[in-house]
Write an enzyme that holds these catalytic residues in place. Structure first.
Site, PDB file in Angstrom:
ATOM      1  CE  LYS A  74      -4.023   1.938   2.412  1.00 34.26           C
ATOM      2  NZ  LYS A  74      -4.952   1.912   3.472  1.00 34.26           N
ATOM      3  CB  SER A 149      -7.298   4.655   2.153  1.00 33.58           C
ATOM      4  OG  SER A 149      -6.664   3.973   3.355  1.00 33.58           O
ATOM      5  CB  SER A 173      -8.870   2.392   5.039  1.00 31.75           C
ATOM      6  OG  SER A 173      -9.206   3.737   4.967  1.00 31.75           O
TER       7      SER A 173
END
Length: 471
Positions: A74, A149, A173
């Site tokens: 990520k 996210s 997220s």
């Protein structure tokens, strides 16, 4: 190979049935074929360099569970030598000189850090778009959001451009994008996956790293890679043993639905979750509808106060430096300015609400093994939107109010697993949060494992557009 669970792939690599170079070649072909449409993978390393690294592992004795598996990390996690931007033009050319803890642990278990996964700017908002890389699209419908996210991670998993993925979760997220992309996302008990020892580590207890996967076993195994004490950070937690085998006979589940109407839902979401709960009852669970256990508005007030306080503390320079401010999205500036206007008394009162909810939730789990909520209040929405401004006729008063259903678990750091529960009339996925007592991570995952064995939604319904590469 691309459809295999990570556990099966790892076993094949360890048994020398498959070579890391073959795995890398398949992964690169999949990324080349699909990522142009989905835009989940960013900052891809040079393919020749990746193939050379993989070939060098072909004859090396495996050192860890992830040995030889390409892993896109990520883009909120710093990766040594690989561009890390946080989705911000302020950092668009940033190349870290050291790994964050998550990346270091992935490498220690043998992962080949091959790329990054896309995020919203600064990870804020559950829709993965930013000025550096653009928008990540949902593999089930390229006109729709993949969430955020961890939207790049969830889309990569769904599109078979990742076997497992790391994510992070302050406000859903790990859960919202998992629901949007028909995969599993797990927010662990706060502290099980430790923080990096940078900045504040005593007050910053709202966000955590965690795993995502297409099977619960893969997710649990990745959790054990990420978990474990960081001696430089406070509040350590013991790492649980891998224990997923249980059935749902007698499992007590409380259904919180829309929290007594406090959380508006788009049509069909509650009904899909209720159908999943009926299936759990058929598997032996005892499901009881619950009234709201705590005032939703108090939870929201505490949440926005504490979140704004942390944003102002950690990101103040983005608002005060004119050059950085011009490059920062308005939602982040709003968060910072909200926090800069807070009094110490307001933060204290928010913490008191948080404390009372923690105590009340502990008593709730004396009666239930888990409580359940939808993972999202909306279906995957058009990719060109910034965020949903209205749900079922109710206007949203902030850029993140449409994600409020994730706050009860986030505010007090409870373990929460988003499990896939099927698809709506438009063919869009949805998920359901299974939330457990603080520290009962394996108990929550065991419920998820029983559900996965009965349903296998990620395997039964892979995305068809674009079609995966055949390998």
């Amino acid at each position: 190979m691309l459809d295999w669970p990570a556990t099966r792939l790892s076993q094949a690599i360890h048994a020398r049935e498959v070579a890391p170079s073959e795995v890398m070649a398949a992964w690169l072909a999949q990324v080349q074929a699909l990522n142009g449409a989905v835009n989940a993978i960013v900052s891809l390393r040079d393919p020749d360099a990746l193939m050379a690294e993989a070939r060098a592992l072909d004859d090396v004795a495996p050192q860890g569970w992830l040995h030889g598996i390409p892993f896109p990390v990520k883009d909120l996690v710093a990766t040594k030598g690989l561009r890390t931007t946080w989705g911000s033009p302020v950092w668009k050319d940033h190349v870290p000189v050291k790994d964050d803890l998550v990346a270091a642990r992935l490498r220690a278990f043998g992962a080949v850090i091959a790329a990054k996964t896309n995020v919203p700017e600064w990870g804020q908002g559950s829709h993965s778009f930013n000025p550096v890389f653009g928008v990540t699209r949902n593999p089930y419908d390229l006109t729709r959001s993949a969430g955020g996210s961890s939207g790049g991670a969830s889309a990569a998993l769904a599109a078979r451009m990742a076997w497992v993925a790391d994510g992070s979760d302050m406000m859903g997220s790990l859960r919202n994008p998992a629901a949007f992309c028909n995969v599993y996302g797990f927010r662990p008990t706060w502290g099980l996956v430790p923080q990096d020892a940078e900045g504040d580590t005593y007050l910053s207890t709202l966000s955590t790293e965690g795993p995502m996967a297409r099977t619960v076993e893969d997710l649990a195994r990745l959790l054990l890679v990420l978990a474990g004490e960081n001696p430089e950070a406070p509040f350590p937690r013991a790492v649980p043993e891998l224990a997923l085998d249980r059935d749902l006979t007698g499992c007590r589940i409380g259904w919180l639905a829309d929290w007594g109407g406090a959380y508006p839902m788009e049509p069909g979401i509650l009904e899909l979750c209720e159908a999943a709960l009926r299936q759990m009852e058929d598997m032996g669970a005892v499901v009881e509808p619950l009234p709201p256990p705590f005032p939703a508005e108090k939870l929201w007030s505490a949440w926005v106060t504490l979140r704004a306080m942390l944003n102002a503390g950690g990101k103040r320079a983005l608002a005060e430096d004119p050059a950085k401010r011009a490059l920062t999205k308005p939602e982040t500036i709003w968060e910072i300015e909200q926090g800069m206007g807070l009094s110490a008394q307001a933060v204290y009162e928010a913490s008191v609400i948080r404390s009372r909810w923690h105590a009340h939730a502990a008593r709730l789990f004396d009666r239930y093994d888990a409580v359940v909520l939808p993972s999202a209040q909306v279906w995957p929405f058009p990719a060109e939107w910034r965020w949903p401004e209205e749900i079922a006729g109710r206007k949203m008063d902030t850029y993140h109010r449409w994600m409020e259903v994730v706050v009860p678990a986030s505010l007090i750091g409870l373990p929460a697993l988003s499990v896939p529960v099927g698809f709506g009339p438009q063919g869009l996925p949805m998920g359901m949060q299974v939330i457990g007592r603080s520290g009962d991570d394996m108990g929550v995952l065991a419920i998820g494992q029983a559900w996965h064995r009965a349903t296998e939604w990620p395997q039964r319904r892979p995305p068809l557009v674009p079609a995966p590469v055949s390998r």
